[in-house]
Design a protein around this motif. Structure first.
Motif, PDB file in Angstrom:
ATOM      1  N   VAL A 169     -18.138  24.044  20.430  1.00  7.68           N
ATOM      2  CA  VAL A 169     -16.618  22.984  20.807  1.00  7.68           C
ATOM      3  C   VAL A 169     -16.957  22.355  19.611  1.00  7.68           C
ATOM      4  CG1 VAL A 169     -15.705  20.961  22.353  1.00  7.68           C
ATOM      5  CG2 VAL A 169     -16.598  23.637  23.092  1.00  7.68           C
ATOM      6  N   ALA A 170     -17.745  21.795  18.971  1.00  4.31           N
ATOM      7  CA  ALA A 170     -18.471  20.303  17.953  1.00  4.31           C
ATOM      8  C   ALA A 170     -17.541  21.408  16.562  1.00  4.31           C
ATOM      9  CB  ALA A 170     -19.585  19.738  18.111  1.00  4.31           C
ATOM     10  N   ASP A 171     -17.836  22.183  16.285  1.00  2.00           N
ATOM     11  CA  ASP A 171     -17.544  23.340  15.190  1.00  2.00           C
ATOM     12  C   ASP A 171     -15.901  23.457  15.320  1.00  2.00           C
ATOM     13  OD1 ASP A 171     -18.778  23.985  12.626  1.00  2.00           O
ATOM     14  OD2 ASP A 171     -18.297  26.245  14.100  1.00  2.00           O
ATOM     15  N   ALA A 172     -15.898  23.423  15.841  1.00  4.60           N
ATOM     16  CA  ALA A 172     -14.220  23.876  16.091  1.00  4.60           C
ATOM     17  C   ALA A 172     -13.412  22.895  15.793  1.00  4.60           C
ATOM     18  CB  ALA A 172     -13.285  24.463  17.475  1.00  4.60           C
ATOM     19  N   LEU A 173     -13.922  21.399  16.592  1.00  3.11           N
ATOM     20  CA  LEU A 173     -13.463  20.167  16.445  1.00  3.11           C
ATOM     21  C   LEU A 173     -13.333  19.497  14.938  1.00  3.11           C
ATOM     22  CD1 LEU A 173     -14.436  18.513  19.485  1.00  3.11           C
ATOM     23  CD2 LEU A 173     -12.092  18.846  18.686  1.00  3.11           C
ATOM     24  N   ARG A 199     -10.462  19.366  11.844  1.00  5.30           N
ATOM     25  CA  ARG A 199      -9.761  18.316  11.615  1.00  5.30           C
ATOM     26  C   ARG A 199     -10.341  17.451  12.107  1.00  5.30           C
ATOM     27  NH1 ARG A 199      -6.820  21.393   7.297  1.00  5.30           N
ATOM     28  NH2 ARG A 199      -7.800  21.052   5.346  1.00  5.30           N
ATOM     29  N   GLN A 200     -10.849  17.242  13.548  1.00  6.38           N
ATOM     30  CA  GLN A 200     -11.154  16.372  14.702  1.00  6.38           C
ATOM     31  C   GLN A 200     -12.378  15.428  14.960  1.00  6.38           C
ATOM     32  OE1 GLN A 200      -8.481  14.624  15.927  1.00  6.38           O
ATOM     33  NE2 GLN A 200      -7.426  16.318  14.347  1.00  6.38           N
ATOM     34  N   SER A 201     -13.658  16.032  13.601  1.00  9.73           N
ATOM     35  CA  SER A 201     -15.124  15.801  14.079  1.00  9.73           C
ATOM     36  C   SER A 201     -14.793  14.209  14.495  1.00  9.73           C
ATOM     37  CB  SER A 201     -15.529  15.642  12.370  1.00  9.73           C
ATOM     38  OG  SER A 201     -14.785  14.405  11.434  1.00  9.73           O
ATOM     39  N   ASP A 202     -14.377  13.594  14.537  1.00  5.20           N
ATOM     40  CA  ASP A 202     -14.727  12.274  15.237  1.00  5.20           C
ATOM     41  C   ASP A 202     -13.970  12.546  17.045  1.00  5.20           C
ATOM     42  OD1 ASP A 202     -12.413  12.623  14.609  1.00  5.20           O
ATOM     43  OD2 ASP A 202     -12.054   9.922  14.128  1.00  5.20           O
ATOM     44  N   ALA A 203     -14.051  12.863  17.179  1.00  2.07           N
ATOM     45  CA  ALA A 203     -13.626  13.590  18.661  1.00  2.07           C
ATOM     46  C   ALA A 203     -14.998  13.667  19.563  1.00  2.07           C
ATOM     47  CB  ALA A 203     -12.920  14.287  18.838  1.00  2.07           C
ATOM     48  N   THR A 204     -14.974  13.349  20.798  1.00  4.21           N
ATOM     49  CA  THR A 204     -16.180  12.955  21.375  1.00  4.21           C
ATOM     50  C   THR A 204     -16.227  14.757  21.969  1.00  4.21           C
ATOM     51  OG1 THR A 204     -16.587  10.704  21.281  1.00  4.21           O
ATOM     52  CG2 THR A 204     -17.772  12.609  23.150  1.00  4.21           C
ATOM     53  N   VAL A 205     -16.981  15.113  22.501  1.00  5.41           N
ATOM     54  CA  VAL A 205     -17.120  16.503  22.982  1.00  5.41           C
ATOM     55  C   VAL A 205     -18.841  15.842  24.289  1.00  5.41           C
ATOM     56  CG1 VAL A 205     -18.755  18.913  22.900  1.00  5.41           C
ATOM     57  CG2 VAL A 205     -17.821  17.823  21.068  1.00  5.41           C
TER      58      VAL A 205
END
Length: 86
Positions: A68-72, A76-82
């Motif tokens: 999930v973190a890799d998909a974010l 280009r949503q790497s600062d989204a929280t999983v």
């Protein structure tokens, strides 16, 4: 639109709002969250309990394994929280 209408406050998704604030030093970002976008997986009530267990376990595995973190990051949503596994 925020600037064109002379607004004093606005709300939106954190990442694009933070980019706007970074580009406009006369604005600021309130750090506290006012909402969260929570994602979910759903299925019909007629599914067997094993199917529901499989789906729940799969989502937990995808979170724990970093998918999930890799998909974010790829979107280009790497600062989204999983959400943490469990």
């Amino acid at each position: 639109m925020f600037r064109a209408r002379g607004l004093e406050a606005g709300a939106g998704i954190r990442q694009p709002t933070a980019r706007f604030v970074a580009a406009h030093p006369d604005t600021r970002l309130v750090e506290e969250r006012f909402m969260q976008i929570q994602q979910a997986v759903g299925t019909t009530r007629s599914r067997r309990p094993e199917t529901v267990t499989f789906l729940r376990d799969l989502v937990e595995e995808l979170k724990a394994g970093g998918f999930v973190a890799d998909a974010l990051r790829r979107s280009r949503q790497s600062d989204a929280t999983v959400a943490p596994p469990g």
